[in-house]
Design an enzyme around this catalytic site. Structure first.
Site, PDB file in Angstrom:
ATOM      1  N   LYS A 131      46.653  17.511  -8.765  1.00 40.31           N
ATOM      2  CA  LYS A 131      46.564  16.199  -8.695  1.00 40.31           C
ATOM      3  C   LYS A 131      47.333  15.536 -10.008  1.00 40.31           C
ATOM      4  O   LYS A 131      48.054  14.335  -9.945  1.00 40.31           O
ATOM      5  CB  LYS A 131      45.214  15.321  -8.567  1.00 40.31           C
ATOM      6  CG  LYS A 131      44.641  15.903  -7.306  1.00 40.31           C
ATOM      7  CD  LYS A 131      43.220  15.275  -7.286  1.00 40.31           C
ATOM      8  CE  LYS A 131      42.518  14.933  -5.792  1.00 40.31           C
ATOM      9  NZ  LYS A 131      41.441  14.413  -5.855  1.00 40.31           N
ATOM     10  N   ASP A 166      41.745   8.105  -3.234  1.00 43.49           N
ATOM     11  CA  ASP A 166      40.513   8.474  -3.786  1.00 43.49           C
ATOM     12  C   ASP A 166      39.709   7.146  -3.895  1.00 43.49           C
ATOM     13  O   ASP A 166      38.520   7.006  -3.408  1.00 43.49           O
ATOM     14  CB  ASP A 166      40.285   9.352  -4.883  1.00 43.49           C
ATOM     15  CG  ASP A 166      40.743  10.747  -4.620  1.00 43.49           C
ATOM     16  OD1 ASP A 166      40.583  11.121  -3.244  1.00 43.49           O
ATOM     17  OD2 ASP A 166      40.976  11.779  -5.536  1.00 43.49           O
TER      18      ASP A 166
HETATM   19  P1  NAP Z   1      37.498  17.012 -13.405  1.00 46.54           P
HETATM   20  O1  NAP Z   1      38.310  16.236 -13.452  1.00 46.54           O
HETATM   21  O2  NAP Z   1      37.310  18.545 -13.480  1.00 46.54           O
HETATM   22  O3  NAP Z   1      35.991  16.275 -13.978  1.00 46.54           O
HETATM   23  C1  NAP Z   1      34.794  16.887 -13.833  1.00 46.54           C
HETATM   24  C2  NAP Z   1      33.825  16.277 -14.725  1.00 46.54           C
HETATM   25  O4  NAP Z   1      32.380  16.706 -14.323  1.00 46.54           O
HETATM   26  C3  NAP Z   1      34.096  15.778 -16.109  1.00 46.54           C
HETATM   27  O5  NAP Z   1      33.256  14.490 -16.122  1.00 46.54           O
HETATM   28  C4  NAP Z   1      33.099  17.026 -16.594  1.00 46.54           C
HETATM   29  O6  NAP Z   1      32.514  16.382 -17.938  1.00 46.54           O
HETATM   30  C5  NAP Z   1      31.746  16.991 -15.716  1.00 46.54           C
HETATM   31  N1  NAP Z   1      31.170  18.262 -15.738  1.00 46.54           N
HETATM   32  C6  NAP Z   1      31.661  19.464 -15.496  1.00 46.54           C
HETATM   33  N2  NAP Z   1      30.650  20.430 -15.926  1.00 46.54           N
HETATM   34  C7  NAP Z   1      29.736  19.801 -16.662  1.00 46.54           C
HETATM   35  C8  NAP Z   1      28.259  20.135 -17.399  1.00 46.54           C
HETATM   36  N3  NAP Z   1      28.115  21.524 -17.082  1.00 46.54           N
HETATM   37  N4  NAP Z   1      27.650  19.039 -17.916  1.00 46.54           N
HETATM   38  C9  NAP Z   1      28.060  17.781 -17.764  1.00 46.54           C
HETATM   39  N5  NAP Z   1      29.063  17.479 -17.154  1.00 46.54           N
HETATM   40  C10 NAP Z   1      30.011  18.484 -16.548  1.00 46.54           C
HETATM   41  O7  NAP Z   1      36.864  17.017 -11.516  1.00 46.54           O
HETATM   42  P2  NAP Z   1      37.215  15.704 -10.597  1.00 46.54           P
HETATM   43  O8  NAP Z   1      38.495  15.639 -10.038  1.00 46.54           O
HETATM   44  O9  NAP Z   1      36.879  14.262 -11.324  1.00 46.54           O
HETATM   45  O10 NAP Z   1      36.094  15.915  -9.512  1.00 46.54           O
HETATM   46  C11 NAP Z   1      34.676  15.970 -10.063  1.00 46.54           C
HETATM   47  C12 NAP Z   1      33.898  15.814  -8.609  1.00 46.54           C
HETATM   48  O11 NAP Z   1      33.973  15.024  -7.506  1.00 46.54           O
HETATM   49  C13 NAP Z   1      34.207  17.336  -8.022  1.00 46.54           C
HETATM   50  O12 NAP Z   1      33.185  18.113  -7.592  1.00 46.54           O
HETATM   51  C14 NAP Z   1      35.019  17.109  -6.763  1.00 46.54           C
HETATM   52  O13 NAP Z   1      34.715  18.007  -5.669  1.00 46.54           O
HETATM   53  C15 NAP Z   1      34.498  15.633  -6.462  1.00 46.54           C
HETATM   54  N6  NAP Z   1      35.525  14.990  -5.537  1.00 46.54           N
HETATM   55  C16 NAP Z   1      34.943  14.611  -4.749  1.00 46.54           C
HETATM   56  C17 NAP Z   1      35.892  13.603  -3.736  1.00 46.54           C
HETATM   57  C18 NAP Z   1      35.428  13.154  -2.335  1.00 46.54           C
HETATM   58  O14 NAP Z   1      35.980  12.845  -1.392  1.00 46.54           O
HETATM   59  N7  NAP Z   1      34.150  13.121  -2.179  1.00 46.54           N
HETATM   60  C19 NAP Z   1      37.099  13.215  -4.251  1.00 46.54           C
HETATM   61  C20 NAP Z   1      37.479  13.666  -5.517  1.00 46.54           C
HETATM   62  C21 NAP Z   1      36.639  14.532  -6.240  1.00 46.54           C
HETATM   63  P3  NAP Z   1      33.500  16.840 -19.146  1.00 46.54           P
HETATM   64  O15 NAP Z   1      34.506  15.934 -19.410  1.00 46.54           O
HETATM   65  O16 NAP Z   1      32.578  16.992 -20.219  1.00 46.54           O
HETATM   66  O17 NAP Z   1      34.091  18.375 -19.077  1.00 46.54           O
END
Ligand code: NAP
Length: 277
Positions: free
Chosen positions: A70, A107
């Site tokens: 992305k 999104d």
């Molecule tokens: P990302 O950029 O990798 O961000 C991940 C987030 O989760 C960060 O804030 C990270 O915190 C946190 N995190 C991960 N492991 C953690 C832990 N053990 N304890 C505390 N915080 C933790 O991913 P993203 O693209 O933002 O996506 C995040 C989620 O949203 C995913 O599950 C994705 O599938 C979902 N999503 C859904 C849609 C939809 O259409 N429903 C669209 C987009 C994304 P840190 O910064 O501390 O690592």
């Protein structure tokens, strides 16, 4: 006979087998009786730019982009919409007739439309939102909430510096709180959003204390596998309005489908069922 080209679209990521987007777009193509194809393409990092640049010649009108590309596609695009620039990531590429590649991010649009459909009484202007997480999805959610007119957003993330970066980009309506405070700040909010990957199948559980949840709050989780996360189950038990994350996936696809296949699709129960098949 007609020499009209059949539009092709795709979702690019790696891995990509889990993506629900192909079922979704194929469902709408069937419902509206449109000619077109939408396929998943697994692309290795070193091949990304070459594959994308060749796609228009093959008849592709655009593609969705998912993890882990992305951010990377912004460097390939010729034009980037304001919202994709602000978010710092794109989930959509549009192959224009003049040969230019445009990057967009739908999104945030999907997030807001899902919220409006799942909680029709939601009023942006009277909202104090807690947003958990500061990754790419959080940036899209914060941008969309700000754009909708939400005056106060309380942001909390495990890695504080990542949340502080969002504060730099989105300004004073955003307040950053330490991750250990997540349970406490819920008390001051009426919209709670989990944008972390916690609670997703195969990941750790979201362990934030949820005793402050009460009726009148809206709680939504971007995680949609499982559909009912622990957060949503506890919110439901506490009498909150809950909105699951599948709807965001469906709504973010609406402007993409319309642009590529010429028909604005409706998100309804049949759409959800198709995406879950
Ligand atoms: P990302 O950029 O990798 O961000 C991940 C987030 O989760 C960060 O804030 C990270 O915190 C946190 N995190 C991960 N492991 C953690 C832990 N053990 N304890 C505390 N915080 C933790 O991913 P993203 O693209 O933002 O996506 C995040 C989620 O949203 C995913 O599950 C994705 O599938 C979902 N999503 C859904 C849609 C939809 O259409 N429903 C669209 C987009 C994304 P840190 O910064 O501390 O690592």
């Amino acid at each position: 006979m007609t020499d009209e080209k059949i539009p092709l679209a795709a979702v690019i990521g790696s891995p990509i087998a889990h993506s629900r987007s192909p079922q979704l777009h194929r469902h709408w193509l069937g419902v509206y009786g449109l000619r077109g194809y939408y396929i998943p393409i697994d692309v290795a990092p070193d091949d990304l730019e070459r594959v994308i640049r060749f796609m228009p010649q093959m008849g592709f009108v655009g593609c969705n982009i998912t993890i882990p590309y992305k951010e990377k596609v912004l460097a390939i695009a010729d034009q980037i919409t304001d919202r994709a620039t602000l978010i710092g990531a794109a989930n959509t590429l549009i192959f224009r007739k003049d040969g230019l590649i445009m990057a967009d991010n739908t999104d945030g649009y999907g997030f807001i439309e899902n919220l409006r459909q799942g909680a029709p009484d939601w009023d942006a202007k009277t909202t104090t939102a807690v947003v958990m997480g500061a990754g790419g999805a959080a940036r899209a959610v914060v941008a969309a909430l700000a754009d909708a007119g939400v005056p106060q957003i309380l942001l909390t993330n495990r890695t504080r510096v990542r949340a502080d970066k969002l504060k730099d980009d989105f300004g004073k309506r955003l307040q950053v709180h330490d991750w250990v405070q997540a349970g406490n700040i819920i008390e001051d909010a009426n919209l709670i959003v989990n944008t972390t990957s916690l609670g997703m199948v195969g990941k750790a559980e979201l362990r934030v204390p949820l005793d402050a949840l009460r009726p009148g709050m809206i709680v939504t989780d971007l995680v949609y596998t499982p559909l009912k996360t622990r957060l949503l189950a506890e919110a439901e038990a506490a009498g909150c309005t809950t909105v699951d994350g599948l709807g965001m996936l469906l709504h973010q696809a609406v402007p993409c489908f319309e642009r590529w296949f010429g028909q604005r699709p409706v998100v309804d129960a049949a759409t959800r069922a198709a995406a879950l098949r």
